[in-house]
Motif scaffolding. Sequence first.
Motif, PDB file in Angstrom:
ATOM      1  N   TYR A   1       0.839  -1.195   0.000  1.00  0.00           N
ATOM      2  CA  TYR A   1       0.000   0.000   0.000  1.00  0.00           C
ATOM      3  C   TYR A   1       0.878   1.251   0.000  1.00  0.00           C
ATOM      4  O   TYR A   1       0.651   2.196  -0.750  1.00  0.00           O
ATOM      5  N   TRP A   2       1.899   1.198   0.848  1.00  0.00           N
ATOM      6  CA  TRP A   2       2.821   2.334   0.878  1.00  0.00           C
ATOM      7  C   TRP A   2       3.578   2.446  -0.451  1.00  0.00           C
ATOM      8  O   TRP A   2       3.602   3.513  -1.071  1.00  0.00           O
ATOM      9  N   PHE A   3       4.151   1.337  -0.892  1.00  0.00           N
ATOM     10  CA  PHE A   3       5.035   1.401  -2.059  1.00  0.00           C
ATOM     11  C   PHE A   3       4.315   1.902  -3.307  1.00  0.00           C
ATOM     12  O   PHE A   3       4.828   2.746  -4.042  1.00  0.00           O
TER      13      PHE A   3
ATOM     14  N   GLY B   1       1.938   3.809  -3.511  1.00  0.00           N
ATOM     15  CA  GLY B   1       1.549   5.212  -3.394  1.00  0.00           C
ATOM     16  C   GLY B   1       2.713   6.163  -3.602  1.00  0.00           C
ATOM     17  O   GLY B   1       2.526   7.366  -3.745  1.00  0.00           O
ATOM     18  N   THR B   2       3.936   5.634  -3.636  1.00  0.00           N
ATOM     19  CA  THR B   2       5.105   6.502  -3.812  1.00  0.00           C
ATOM     20  C   THR B   2       5.247   6.899  -5.286  1.00  0.00           C
ATOM     21  O   THR B   2       4.550   6.379  -6.151  1.00  0.00           O
TER      22      THR B   2
ATOM     23  N   MET C   1       7.703   6.217  -7.252  1.00  0.00           N
ATOM     24  CA  MET C   1       8.149   5.073  -8.046  1.00  0.00           C
ATOM     25  C   MET C   1       6.994   4.093  -8.259  1.00  0.00           C
ATOM     26  O   MET C   1       6.767   3.604  -9.367  1.00  0.00           O
TER      27      MET C   1
ATOM     28  N   SER D   1       3.819   4.736  -8.271  1.00  0.00           N
ATOM     29  CA  SER D   1       2.857   5.304  -9.217  1.00  0.00           C
ATOM     30  C   SER D   1       3.298   5.040 -10.646  1.00  0.00           C
ATOM     31  O   SER D   1       2.482   4.728 -11.510  1.00  0.00           O
ATOM     32  N   CYS D   2       4.598   5.188 -10.889  1.00  0.00           N
ATOM     33  CA  CYS D   2       5.104   4.970 -12.245  1.00  0.00           C
ATOM     34  C   CYS D   2       4.945   3.507 -12.650  1.00  0.00           C
ATOM     35  O   CYS D   2       4.676   3.219 -13.809  1.00  0.00           O
TER      36      CYS D   2
ATOM     37  N   ARG E   1       2.565   1.488 -11.560  1.00  0.00           N
ATOM     38  CA  ARG E   1       1.143   1.308 -11.863  1.00  0.00           C
ATOM     39  C   ARG E   1       0.819   1.861 -13.240  1.00  0.00           C
ATOM     40  O   ARG E   1       0.094   1.242 -14.022  1.00  0.00           O
ATOM     41  N   ALA E   2       1.345   3.030 -13.544  1.00  0.00           N
ATOM     42  CA  ALA E   2       1.048   3.651 -14.836  1.00  0.00           C
ATOM     43  C   ALA E   2       1.643   2.839 -15.981  1.00  0.00           C
ATOM     44  O   ALA E   2       1.072   2.775 -17.065  1.00  0.00           O
TER      45      ALA E   2
ATOM     46  N   ASN F   1      -0.632   0.407 -17.220  1.00  0.00           N
ATOM     47  CA  ASN F   1      -1.739   1.073 -17.904  1.00  0.00           C
ATOM     48  C   ASN F   1      -1.378   1.469 -19.318  1.00  0.00           C
ATOM     49  O   ASN F   1      -2.099   1.204 -20.257  1.00  0.00           O
TER      50      ASN F   1
ATOM     51  N   LYS G   1     -12.668   0.353  -4.166  1.00  0.00           N
ATOM     52  CA  LYS G   1     -11.862   1.312  -4.922  1.00  0.00           C
ATOM     53  C   LYS G   1     -10.501   1.460  -4.270  1.00  0.00           C
ATOM     54  O   LYS G   1      -9.507   1.715  -4.926  1.00  0.00           O
TER      55      LYS G   1
ATOM     56  N   LYS H   1      -8.657  -3.828  -1.948  1.00  0.00           N
ATOM     57  CA  LYS H   1      -8.491  -4.776  -3.049  1.00  0.00           C
ATOM     58  C   LYS H   1      -7.510  -5.880  -2.661  1.00  0.00           C
ATOM     59  O   LYS H   1      -7.723  -7.051  -2.956  1.00  0.00           O
TER      60      LYS H   1
ATOM     61  N   MET I   1      -5.823   5.300 -13.535  1.00  0.00           N
ATOM     62  CA  MET I   1      -5.348   6.122 -12.432  1.00  0.00           C
ATOM     63  C   MET I   1      -6.154   7.417 -12.361  1.00  0.00           C
ATOM     64  O   MET I   1      -6.779   7.833 -13.322  1.00  0.00           O
TER      65      MET I   1
ATOM     66  N   GLY J   1      11.467   8.810  -6.657  1.00  0.00           N
ATOM     67  CA  GLY J   1      11.989   8.076  -5.509  1.00  0.00           C
ATOM     68  C   GLY J   1      10.882   7.442  -4.708  1.00  0.00           C
ATOM     69  O   GLY J   1       9.833   7.087  -5.245  1.00  0.00           O
TER      70      GLY J   1
ATOM     71  N   LYS K   1       9.396   8.941  -2.167  1.00  0.00           N
ATOM     72  CA  LYS K   1       8.521   9.931  -1.537  1.00  0.00           C
ATOM     73  C   LYS K   1       7.084   9.640  -1.952  1.00  0.00           C
ATOM     74  O   LYS K   1       6.843   9.038  -2.994  1.00  0.00           O
ATOM     75  N   TRP K   2       6.131  10.086  -1.149  1.00  0.00           N
ATOM     76  CA  TRP K   2       4.736   9.881  -1.500  1.00  0.00           C
ATOM     77  C   TRP K   2       4.451  10.509  -2.868  1.00  0.00           C
ATOM     78  O   TRP K   2       4.980  11.591  -3.164  1.00  0.00           O
ATOM     79  N   GLY K   3       3.620   9.821  -3.665  1.00  0.00           N
ATOM     80  CA  GLY K   3       3.446  10.202  -5.062  1.00  0.00           C
ATOM     81  C   GLY K   3       2.780  11.537  -5.313  1.00  0.00           C
ATOM     82  O   GLY K   3       2.862  12.080  -6.411  1.00  0.00           O
TER      83      GLY K   3
END
Lengths: 315, 264
Positions: free
Chosen positions: A163-165, A167-168, A170, A172-173, A175-176, A179, A247, A252, B97, B114, B116-118
């Motif tokens: 969950y943390w990872f 959201g960071t 890196m 996010s990238c 996940r994208a 996509n 969501k 999930k 997203m 990095g 850090k939070w996104g």
Amino acid sequence: MEALLSMYGGVAQGLTWTIFALGVYITFRILNYSDLTCEGSFALGGSISAVLVVKLGANPYISLIAALILGMGAGMITGFLHTKLKIPAILSGILTMSGLYSINLRIMGQPNTSLLANNTALSLIKDKLPTASELGIRDSVLQTTITMFLGIIFSIIVIAFLYWFFGTEMGSCIRATGNNDAMVRAQGVNTDWTKIIGLAISNGLIALSGALVTQTQGFADVGIGIGAIVIGLASIVIGEVLFFKAKNFAIKMFGVMVGSIIYRIIVALVLRMGFDTSDMRLLTAIVVAAALSIPTLANKKKPLARKEGHRDAIS
Amino acid sequence: MLYLNNIYKTFNENTVNEKLVINNLSLHLRQGDFVTVIGGNGAGKSTMLNLIAGVYPPDRGEILLDGESVTLLPEYKRAKNLGRVFQDPMMGTAANMEIQENLAMAYRRGSKRGLKWGITKEEKALYVEKLKTLDLGLEERMSHKVGLLSGGQRQALTLLMSTLKQPKLLLLDEHTAALDPKTADRVLDLTQKIVSSNKLTTLMVTHNMKQAIMYGNRLIMMYEGKIIYDVEGEEKKNLKVSDLLQRFETVSHGSFANDRMILS
């Protein structure tokens, strides 16, 4: 009573396999990559964990960390084959998986290793507790309960980490990338690396799960991973059906955990109905194939209504 | 600002499908140029943009951006200087997203990602301000998935994303071609607004001759991988669609009636 006990065992098994299912979730749902490496890295985790404990007398919990690291390495190899050498995704996974089969045999020197005479992640806890007869329960029930406890602790740690990872920046990238990788490159991110890191985390967790399963069931088997991907997919699909409204990413993942447990309960029940263990993979494969084809079949049935609905949704 | 020097690009080399798409192309953009690019199918317009963006390297020639050679730099490394909007509205955003997550990724274009939070609170306030300028009500829908937006909304969002971090060069590859006429006009107006307020150097490919004349300070026409017409200033302002068609007819020796239809 026996039926309840086998279901109880199923819940515990489902919990130790949750991390495996989460690993498959990362590649299958987040990276949009069907990664067969998992079948090899799952057995890799079990093999390395068993050998470290039996042959080198290592602490079972240290062996879990070793499994995690080696599993990440396996994922990176698949990622390297796919991104840098441009081998198709499925084939990259198959290559690593096949190679790992030999490596796992080399690691153990034999097809399976028993941990019965050694300390395990389970026995270390059991030794600190009163014996089963003192507690007035069967020994198998005590073992199952400890397995359950370990499964819950590790699953929660992994879910919190993921969950943390994801959201960071890196995460996010990554996940994208699953996509739309062209978009991610246009934002200045090397998608080769996002794929490699995603595969590494997935397979690291899968190997950790393999080690945890080995440590709680008391033996490692080189063939444990064969067909395991369908079990992971079944857990994911069951979780998605039950939590279709979810969501939040944490919910999930919690759904995957519930899916993994329910899968094992179903297996326990089906086995009690007289099915052979060896039929389970086939049954699972049929169920997963059916579940994954539902969206396609539903679309075919009402093509017009569907399309209209889709247009409404985006305009 | 941007130099393309004697670029060649062939696809499917040494096969029956071999095609020379860019043939000794040279182009120089000055700081602040807003150049529209027209040409028939297969003229090499999109290929030129993809070469600049680094989707693939040229076979020969050199690409300089702001004095620095980027000829062999991979796509993701060039991205820090480039804003891009694609023809396909699906291409520029990540559908699963949230709007704010997409913006957060664009906001970090060119910087290291990095642990850090996104996305931070301060950013969210900035995104609300920026989304308001689109006038599409998207600022109310920050946590909606981008996949729920219409094609026009997605293009507007992509345009905003491409300029959220000021690029040295904005590449628009027929970014309104997949939209209905009304939405296309809206996105074009928005483009004009964003380009002029940020004084962006822009390269805009279009199929529409009227648009090509209406927008920008300079127009180039491509044919068979070359620039065959390059016009700017007063001369461009006074252009008419018929002038362009005639010019196109002359170079293609009237043999591409199909292209004429596509262009008109």
